[in-house]
Design an enzyme around this catalytic site. Structure first.
Site, PDB file in Angstrom:
ATOM      1  N   TYR A  35      37.678  48.559  44.912  1.00 50.05           N
ATOM      2  CA  TYR A  35      38.557  47.704  44.100  1.00 50.05           C
ATOM      3  C   TYR A  35      37.716  46.857  43.157  1.00 50.05           C
ATOM      4  O   TYR A  35      36.511  46.702  43.367  1.00 50.05           O
ATOM      5  CB  TYR A  35      39.542  46.899  44.947  1.00 50.05           C
ATOM      6  CG  TYR A  35      39.020  45.774  45.817  1.00 50.05           C
ATOM      7  CD1 TYR A  35      38.568  44.577  45.278  1.00 50.05           C
ATOM      8  CD2 TYR A  35      39.047  45.885  47.199  1.00 50.05           C
ATOM      9  CE1 TYR A  35      38.139  43.525  46.088  1.00 50.05           C
ATOM     10  CE2 TYR A  35      38.612  44.844  48.019  1.00 50.05           C
ATOM     11  CZ  TYR A  35      38.152  43.668  47.446  1.00 50.05           C
ATOM     12  OH  TYR A  35      37.729  42.642  48.238  1.00 50.05           O
ATOM     13  N   PRO A  43      37.149  47.973  40.005  1.00 52.55           N
ATOM     14  CA  PRO A  43      36.232  48.934  39.369  1.00 52.55           C
ATOM     15  C   PRO A  43      35.846  48.530  37.951  1.00 52.55           C
ATOM     16  O   PRO A  43      34.757  48.868  37.479  1.00 52.55           O
ATOM     17  CB  PRO A  43      37.017  50.251  39.380  1.00 52.55           C
ATOM     18  CG  PRO A  43      38.460  49.838  39.457  1.00 52.55           C
ATOM     19  CD  PRO A  43      38.464  48.604  40.305  1.00 52.55           C
ATOM     20  N   LEU A  44      36.756  47.815  37.274  1.00 56.45           N
ATOM     21  CA  LEU A  44      36.432  47.370  35.901  1.00 56.45           C
ATOM     22  C   LEU A  44      35.956  45.920  35.908  1.00 56.45           C
ATOM     23  O   LEU A  44      35.912  45.274  34.853  1.00 56.45           O
ATOM     24  CB  LEU A  44      37.662  47.542  34.995  1.00 56.45           C
ATOM     25  CG  LEU A  44      38.108  49.002  34.785  1.00 56.45           C
ATOM     26  CD1 LEU A  44      39.422  49.079  34.011  1.00 56.45           C
ATOM     27  CD2 LEU A  44      37.028  49.818  34.074  1.00 56.45           C
ATOM     28  N   TYR A 103      50.764  41.290  46.873  1.00 54.32           N
ATOM     29  CA  TYR A 103      50.980  41.284  45.418  1.00 54.32           C
ATOM     30  C   TYR A 103      52.442  40.885  45.171  1.00 54.32           C
ATOM     31  O   TYR A 103      53.342  41.717  45.130  1.00 54.32           O
ATOM     32  CB  TYR A 103      50.669  42.643  44.780  1.00 54.32           C
ATOM     33  CG  TYR A 103      49.305  43.212  45.135  1.00 54.32           C
ATOM     34  CD1 TYR A 103      48.292  42.400  45.656  1.00 54.32           C
ATOM     35  CD2 TYR A 103      49.015  44.558  44.955  1.00 54.32           C
ATOM     36  CE1 TYR A 103      47.052  42.920  45.992  1.00 54.32           C
ATOM     37  CE2 TYR A 103      47.766  45.079  45.285  1.00 54.32           C
ATOM     38  CZ  TYR A 103      46.806  44.252  45.811  1.00 54.32           C
ATOM     39  OH  TYR A 103      45.574  44.782  46.151  1.00 54.32           O
ATOM     40  N   ASN A 136      38.333  45.287  53.203  1.00 52.32           N
ATOM     41  CA  ASN A 136      37.576  44.037  53.360  1.00 52.32           C
ATOM     42  C   ASN A 136      36.972  43.891  54.758  1.00 52.32           C
ATOM     43  O   ASN A 136      36.785  42.772  55.244  1.00 52.32           O
ATOM     44  CB  ASN A 136      38.462  42.821  53.029  1.00 52.32           C
ATOM     45  CG  ASN A 136      38.981  42.885  51.615  1.00 52.32           C
ATOM     46  OD1 ASN A 136      38.207  42.850  50.672  1.00 52.32           O
ATOM     47  ND2 ASN A 136      40.298  43.005  51.454  1.00 52.32           N
TER      48      ASN A 136
HETATM   49  N1  LIG Z   1      41.982  45.541  48.977  1.00 55.27           N
HETATM   50  C1  LIG Z   1      41.832  44.392  48.346  1.00 55.27           C
HETATM   51  O1  LIG Z   1      41.576  43.329  48.957  1.00 55.27           O
HETATM   52  C2  LIG Z   1      41.959  44.357  46.857  1.00 55.27           C
HETATM   53  C3  LIG Z   1      41.469  43.253  46.130  1.00 55.27           C
HETATM   54  C4  LIG Z   1      41.589  43.287  44.740  1.00 55.27           C
HETATM   55  C5  LIG Z   1      42.191  44.384  44.115  1.00 55.27           C
HETATM   56  N2  LIG Z   1      42.683  45.423  44.851  1.00 55.27           N
HETATM   57  C6  LIG Z   1      43.316  46.605  44.224  1.00 55.27           C
HETATM   58  O2  LIG Z   1      42.378  47.154  43.317  1.00 55.27           O
HETATM   59  C7  LIG Z   1      43.008  47.289  42.032  1.00 55.27           C
HETATM   60  C8  LIG Z   1      41.959  47.162  40.967  1.00 55.27           C
HETATM   61  O3  LIG Z   1      41.443  45.846  40.905  1.00 55.27           O
HETATM   62  P1  LIG Z   1      41.883  44.852  39.735  1.00 55.27           P
HETATM   63  O4  LIG Z   1      43.099  45.397  39.075  1.00 55.27           O
HETATM   64  O5  LIG Z   1      41.961  43.490  40.286  1.00 55.27           O
HETATM   65  O6  LIG Z   1      40.634  44.862  38.774  1.00 55.27           O
HETATM   66  P2  LIG Z   1      40.041  45.946  37.765  1.00 55.27           P
HETATM   67  O7  LIG Z   1      40.636  47.285  37.979  1.00 55.27           O
HETATM   68  O8  LIG Z   1      38.568  45.777  37.827  1.00 55.27           O
HETATM   69  O9  LIG Z   1      40.503  45.366  36.342  1.00 55.27           O
HETATM   70  C9  LIG Z   1      41.824  45.550  35.925  1.00 55.27           C
HETATM   71  C10 LIG Z   1      42.132  44.631  34.779  1.00 55.27           C
HETATM   72  O10 LIG Z   1      41.309  44.919  33.641  1.00 55.27           O
HETATM   73  C11 LIG Z   1      42.090  44.844  32.437  1.00 55.27           C
HETATM   74  N3  LIG Z   1      42.139  46.217  31.885  1.00 55.27           N
HETATM   75  C12 LIG Z   1      42.420  47.368  32.556  1.00 55.27           C
HETATM   76  N4  LIG Z   1      42.343  48.428  31.731  1.00 55.27           N
HETATM   77  C13 LIG Z   1      42.015  47.947  30.512  1.00 55.27           C
HETATM   78  C14 LIG Z   1      41.786  48.566  29.263  1.00 55.27           C
HETATM   79  N5  LIG Z   1      41.879  49.880  29.096  1.00 55.27           N
HETATM   80  N6  LIG Z   1      41.452  47.760  28.213  1.00 55.27           N
HETATM   81  C15 LIG Z   1      41.327  46.427  28.377  1.00 55.27           C
HETATM   82  N7  LIG Z   1      41.550  45.783  29.546  1.00 55.27           N
HETATM   83  C16 LIG Z   1      41.883  46.540  30.604  1.00 55.27           C
HETATM   84  C17 LIG Z   1      43.469  44.343  32.837  1.00 55.27           C
HETATM   85  O11 LIG Z   1      43.487  42.914  32.888  1.00 55.27           O
HETATM   86  P3  LIG Z   1      43.740  41.985  31.621  1.00 55.27           P
HETATM   87  O12 LIG Z   1      44.606  42.698  30.638  1.00 55.27           O
HETATM   88  O13 LIG Z   1      44.370  40.791  32.216  1.00 55.27           O
HETATM   89  O14 LIG Z   1      42.357  41.705  31.080  1.00 55.27           O
HETATM   90  C18 LIG Z   1      43.556  44.837  34.281  1.00 55.27           C
HETATM   91  O15 LIG Z   1      44.493  44.119  35.041  1.00 55.27           O
HETATM   92  C19 LIG Z   1      44.085  46.191  42.037  1.00 55.27           C
HETATM   93  O16 LIG Z   1      45.058  46.369  41.049  1.00 55.27           O
HETATM   94  C20 LIG Z   1      44.594  46.306  43.441  1.00 55.27           C
HETATM   95  O17 LIG Z   1      45.513  47.370  43.555  1.00 55.27           O
HETATM   96  C21 LIG Z   1      42.537  45.428  46.203  1.00 55.27           C
END
Ligand SMILES: NC(=O)c1ccc[n+]([C@@H]2O[C@H](COP(=O)([O-])OP(=O)(O)OC[C@H]3O[C@@H](n4cnc5c(N)ncnc54)[C@H](OP(=O)(O)O)[C@@H]3O)[C@@H](O)[C@H]2O)c1
Length: 306
Positions: free
Chosen positions: A203, A205-206, A59, A156
């Protein structure tokens, strides 16, 4: 909902909700990020009671870890659970590297950026093709014995790779893609993880914002991974969650996050955030005490994605 869960067989304890930080400093992955928002997101999270932060070298190639390191100096380190990951080798085109010496060096470098002397959860971010996974984990176990990391994670990894990594029972935690829209882990991973007392962190989750309920039919093109029919089905399922959310005086995102937190196979849910307001909203999912009937209604609404 505020109670702590233990990671694997360790004494690392976390609330069921944490913060994903790929949009904190993750300029190589997302457009239009501002560092000032990243700093504000981390501060807001900790000030709102979040203690677990999930970051990675990838990141921002260390920038996310550095921002977190800058902020946590103002807080009680012992109350925080810092998770980070490494595998991508900057000296070899960012190809995945699970070599024991590479991982040891990656941990030392992450410690410097995070300005701390221990990492609570360290994950091998992605598997490589060549290193026997138990050898990589044995190197992490040496770091655990030395006090540099407190728990050993893999991310992964397929079930076979997890089994190979866990030959000596040393894996504490697994992070993988899982959401109500991506439910393979329920059958592929959960039975093995449950049996071996390995924690699971989903990961996306949303579903990168889709499961917050902020998108409508007009946004179908932004989610090209779904067919138009699937996208319609998703919006119908989200509308069912919206009805449930009204009863709890909560948002769709809060109810979805509460759904994960009610599932004993899920240890910590780590929604990401671009803005501090999103963190402030998401952490309130801890106050949603989802009833069994509503839990099952949501499960059923997304059953096509099992
Ligand atoms: N291990 C791995 O390979 C791997 C891969 C991916 C992610 N991750 C980890 O998992 C975490 C979670 O995944 P993610 O952040 O990619 O996806 P996510 O949690 O599914 O979605 C987060 C995104 O949704 C939007 N959001 C969040 N809360 C909100 C709310 N209350 N209202 C409206 N929009 C909202 C924001 O994006 P916008 O504002 O841009 O819409 C935010 O960046 C990552 O941050 C990272 O730490 C790990």
């Amino acid at each position: 909902m505020d109670k702590l869960i233990k990671i694997g067989n360790t004494d690392v304890a976390s609330k069921k909700i944490g913060l994903g930080t790929n949009k904190v400093g993750g300029h190589n992955l997302f457009k239009n990020l501002k560092d000032e928002d990243g700093y504000a997101v981390i501060k807001k999270a900790i000030d709102s009671g979040i203690t677990t932060l999930d970051t990675a070298y990838m990141y921002g190639l260390g920038r996310s870890e550095k921002i977190i390191g800058d902020v946590i100096g103002d807080y009680d380190r012992q109350k925080l659970v810092i998770a980070t990951k490494a595998a991508q080798d900057p000296d070899n085109d960012f190809k995945n590297n699970n070599d024991p010496e590479f991982l040891k060096k990656a941990v030392d470098e992450a410690l410097k950026r995070l300005k701390t002397d221990y990492i609570d959860i360290f994950y091998i971010h992605f598997p490589d093709e060549k290193t026997p996974k138990n050898e990589s984990v044995a190197a992490l176990n040496e770091l655990k014995q030395a006090g540099k990391i407190r728990s050993i994670g893999v991310s992964n990894f397929s079930l076979d790779q997890i089994k190979e990594a866990n030959q000596d029972g040393l894996v504490d935690i697994v992070e993988d893609n899982y959401s109500l829209l991506h439910r393979d882990a329920e059958t592929k991973l959960f039975p093995y993880l449950r049996k071996n007392n390995i924690s699971f962190v989903p990961y996306f989750p949303l579903a990168s914002g889709l499961l917050t309920g902020k998108y409508s039919a007009a946004d179908a093109k932004k989610f090209s991974q779904y067919t138009p029919d699937q996208f319609k089905q998703i919006l119908i399922a989200i509308d069912k969650v919206r009805k449930i959310a009204e009863k709890y005086d909560a948002t769709v995102a809060q109810v979805i996050l509460a759904w994960y937190m009610k599932n004993p196979d899920i240890s910590i849910v780590i929604p990401g955030a671009r803005k501090p307001e999103q963190v402030e909203q998401n952490v309130k999912a801890l106050d949603v005490n989802l009833g069994n009937t509503d839990y099952h209604t949501i499960d059923e609404a997304f059953s096509d994605f099992k």
